[in-house]
Scaffold this motif. Structure first.
Motif, PDB file in Angstrom:
ATOM      1  N   MET A 144       0.876  -1.265  -0.030  1.00 35.10           N
ATOM      2  CA  MET A 144      -0.129   0.054   0.011  1.00 35.10           C
ATOM      3  C   MET A 144       0.887   1.318   0.060  1.00 35.10           C
ATOM      4  N   PHE A 145       2.020   1.241   0.761  1.00 37.94           N
ATOM      5  CA  PHE A 145       2.728   2.516   0.787  1.00 37.94           C
ATOM      6  C   PHE A 145       3.554   2.680  -0.701  1.00 37.94           C
ATOM      7  N   ASP A 197       5.181  11.097   7.580  1.00 36.00           N
ATOM      8  CA  ASP A 197       4.021  11.128   8.655  1.00 36.00           C
ATOM      9  C   ASP A 197       2.912  10.301   8.538  1.00 36.00           C
ATOM     10  N   GLN A 198       2.444  10.354   7.153  1.00 33.64           N
ATOM     11  CA  GLN A 198       1.013   9.652   6.731  1.00 33.64           C
ATOM     12  C   GLN A 198       1.370   8.182   6.986  1.00 33.64           C
ATOM     13  N   ALA A 199       2.591   7.671   6.866  1.00 38.83           N
ATOM     14  CA  ALA A 199       2.852   6.104   6.739  1.00 38.83           C
ATOM     15  C   ALA A 199       3.028   5.584   8.443  1.00 38.83           C
ATOM     16  N   LYS A 200       3.483   6.803   9.249  1.00 40.43           N
ATOM     17  CA  LYS A 200       3.419   6.634  10.571  1.00 40.43           C
ATOM     18  C   LYS A 200       2.109   6.324  11.018  1.00 40.43           C
ATOM     19  N   ASN A 201       1.272   7.337  10.742  1.00 37.15           N
ATOM     20  CA  ASN A 201      -0.080   7.110  11.187  1.00 37.15           C
ATOM     21  C   ASN A 201      -0.935   5.970  10.977  1.00 37.15           C
ATOM     22  N   ILE A 202      -0.786   5.261   9.635  1.00 35.94           N
ATOM     23  CA  ILE A 202      -1.184   4.176   9.094  1.00 35.94           C
ATOM     24  C   ILE A 202      -0.698   2.968  10.032  1.00 35.94           C
ATOM     25  N   LEU A 203       0.645   3.073  10.345  1.00 37.42           N
ATOM     26  CA  LEU A 203       1.113   1.942  11.010  1.00 37.42           C
ATOM     27  C   LEU A 203       0.707   2.132  12.687  1.00 37.42           C
ATOM     28  N   LYS A 204       0.162   3.243  13.203  1.00 36.22           N
ATOM     29  CA  LYS A 204      -0.538   3.316  14.467  1.00 36.22           C
ATOM     30  C   LYS A 204      -1.906   2.953  14.212  1.00 36.22           C
ATOM     31  N   GLY A 205      -2.423   2.726  13.010  1.00 39.78           N
ATOM     32  CA  GLY A 205      -3.655   2.313  13.066  1.00 39.78           C
ATOM     33  C   GLY A 205      -4.686   3.730  12.915  1.00 39.78           C
ATOM     34  N   ASN A 206      -4.165   4.782  12.644  1.00 35.97           N
ATOM     35  CA  ASN A 206      -4.829   5.953  12.626  1.00 35.97           C
ATOM     36  C   ASN A 206      -5.168   6.166  11.043  1.00 35.97           C
TER      37      ASN A 206
END
Length: 603
Positions: A144-145, A197-206
């Motif tokens: 997805m990334f 930052d978007q990828a980090k949010n996705i990995l955090k489930g947000n």
């Protein structure tokens, strides 16, 4: 053996919450336990011992000392128990560790960070997300990334100085549209970090922030009449929404929650863990734990909850379980839902753990069935050959010498009907000159079993030699010479009609061509031939290389072997520096040989 005075020891144990430790005669911690009331819990091991199960009786019989630590609350006891089990790893405790090193996704600490997968955590390297017990989930996120963002994959040091000095050129990834070319300053670092930052949010489930980001970008591009760019962001938004829809659990309004379910049988405990963030399952893992003592499911589940939350760095304020926890966790609500979306979530976890248990049972049954099949074949072989014992351990010999050069003998070993490759052996004849299969077989059999007798190692239940009466006769003579003839059954198999020959019997045995026992003998024979041919080719290749080196003035056979062993290939020998040759051969010889090598190579 010193006996443990339980009455004296128990008199010192208080009626307080705490953790107790049992030691054996060598002073090793063999069990760590927690208790709301130390005196009552410890006393239970020594009172009514006839009611204990076999494992608990074995523990009690090995106790030689007792230590305890008083704590304020049962929760504190849980923490201390968990710490001590990890520290001492007592043999009677359930050890909640997983031998697998599951991978993490790491966002590196460097200019223009990369997103990589790694199995060992080093916080200096970057920010870690995981571990991912389900690799399919991890790779779907990485895919997805790739669809949504343009992260670099190179290992260049993209410092501001290096970029300004134009040290790098864009690679193929830029030209095919997978990278925006930060190495040539075609993308700024602030713009790049927005996507990180978007990828980090996705990995955090947000998922909310990435969705908002793409929506804003789409509207911004449309307002500027840049419809192609707007369409690109629309497609990315649709991809993200589609991914989330496949991963959403029941209701996106369920925020951060951990779900645990546990089932057990007589031998093991099975549990499933699901970490849910913003209605999105970010982690899922099922585990089997072998029982050690007669622990309660509530105690084991509580320990598992603590362990998995620590492992996956969960700070969810709610834990859903199918049975109550034995200890109330601080700041965490334990719920057992009976209806609604949370019940559906628990049912999903239970479905996973029950499937996991069934899969384990099916696999075990399959292995047992395979074991039964192998045993049936070995019994058939025993009956066909009319030998006294089941041939669980079989060794088969084959000689390889193509056109009489580089003779090699091979021995392969099968145990319980399967190859035991660690027991395979090669033999280079020492006393035989030229191609002589009979003499070679005599030497190899003598060497093999003389060594086993000297080492007092296990002898095989059956010996097979590849060949007819001649090879079998030589092998039998070797066994006679070392006193093993008649103690270990030996047969020969002739290739032409697959006849089986026995010592001192001119009439061969013909086993049905479809028989499983004949197929096992053939498999052994073919494996020995393959193993021998492989070694023969390696030896022939090595001898050819050595003969090439010997043609160079100053290099004899011993020197050639030494050079080849050290450098690995002829090419590496030619490339060797004078210093490398000197350290191996001495200064004078090194200079002479280096000159010869350069002349031969035309340098």
């Amino acid at each position: 053996m010193t006996q443990f005075d339980s009455k004296t020891a128990l008199a010192k144990v208080p009626e307080e919450p705490g953790v107790y430790r049992y030691f054996d005669e060598e002073g090793t911690v063999i069990y760590v336990g927690k208790a709301k009331n130390l005196k009552n819990r410890v006393s239970s091991y020594f009172a009514k011992s006839n009611q204990h199960d076999r494992k608990t009786k074995r523990l009690v019989s090995q106790i030689r000392n007792l230590e305890f630590t008083i704590v304020h609350t049962e929760f504190d006891a849980l923490l201390l128990e968990n710490t001590l089990i990890k520290k001492y790893q007592p043999k009677f405790n359930i050890l909640l560790r997983d031998d697998k090193m599951y991978p993490f996704i790491c966002i590196t600490n460097e200019p223009f960070p990369k997103i990589i997968t790694i199995r060992r955590v080093d916080k200096k390297l970057g920010t870690f997300f995981g571990p991912f017990a389900n690799l399919k989930v991890m790779y779907s996120i990485l895919d997805m990334f790739k669809q949504l963002y343009k992260f670099r994959t190179c290992n260049l040091n993209l410092s501001e100085k290096n970029i300004q000095e134009r040290k790098f050129k864009v690679c193929l990834e830029y030209h095919i549209g997978n990278c925006k070319g930060p190495c040539e300053n075609l993308q700024t670092e602030p713009d790049y970090l927005k996507e990180v930052d978007q990828a980090k949010n996705i990995l955090k489930g947000n998922m909310a922030l990435p969705r908002q980001y793409f929506e804003e970008k789409m509207l911004e591009a449309a307002s500027k009449l840049n419809f192609e760019e707007a369409q690109e962001f629309k497609e990315k938004l649709a991809y993200l929404v589609n991914f989330q829809s496949k991963s959403t659990v029941v209701n996106p309004n369920i925020k951060d929650v951990d779900v645990f379910s546990i089932v057990s049988d007589e031998e093991a405990i099975y549990f499933n863990f699901m970490k849910v963030q913003n209605g999105f399952i970010t982690q899922s893992q099922s585990l089997e734990v072998k029982k050690k003592l007669d622990e309660t499911e509530e105690d084991i589940l509580t320990m598992m909850v603590w362990e998995m939350r620590d492992k996956y760095e969960s700070d969810a304020k709610e834990v859903i379980t199918n049975i109550p926890l034995s200890v109330e966790l601080k700041g965490v609500e334990n719920t057992i839902p009976q209806i609604g979306d949370k019940k559906k979530l628990l049912d999903m976890s239970l479905k996973n753990v029950l499937y996991f248990r069934k899969e384990k049972a099916d696999r075990q049954a399959s292995e047992e069935s395979a074991g039964d099949t192998k045993m049936r074949i070995l019994l058939t072989l025993k009956n066909d050959l009319q030998i006294k014992t089941i041939p669980r351990h079989i060794e088969c010999f084959d000689n390889s010498n193509i056109q009489g050069t580089n003779p090699v003998s091979a021995m392969v070993c099968f145990k319980n009907g399967m190859p035991s490759k660690k027991d395979y052996r090669h033999f280079t004849p020492r006393t035989v000159v030229g191609p002589n299969d009979f003499a070679t077989m005599y030497e190899v059999i003598t060497r093999r079993y003389t060594r086993l007798l000297e080492e007092e190692a296990a002898l095989p239940d059956l010996i097979i030699v590849d060949g007819g009466k001649g090879q079998l006769s030589s092998a039998s003579d070797a066994l006679k010479a070392i006193g093993l003839y008649g103690k270990v059954p030996i047969i020969g198999i002739a290739k032409r009609l697959e006849e089986i020959y026995f010592p001192e019997d001119s009439i061969p045995l013909y086993i049905d061509k479809k028989s499983e026992s004949l197929k096992l003998i053939q498999r052994l024979r073919d494996e020995a031939h393959r193993f021998g041919i492989t070694k023969h080719r390696d030896k022939r290749s090595k001898n050819f290389i050595i003969s090439q080196l010997e043609s160079i003035d100053g290099i004899g056979k011993n020197t050639a072997e030494k050079l080849l062993k050290h450098f690995g290939t002829v090419s590496n020998i030619y490339k060797a520096t004078p210093q490398e040759l000197e350290s191996l051969l001495g200064k004078a010889r090194a200079i002479k040989i280096k000159q010869q090598l350069e002349e031969v190579s035309g340098q």
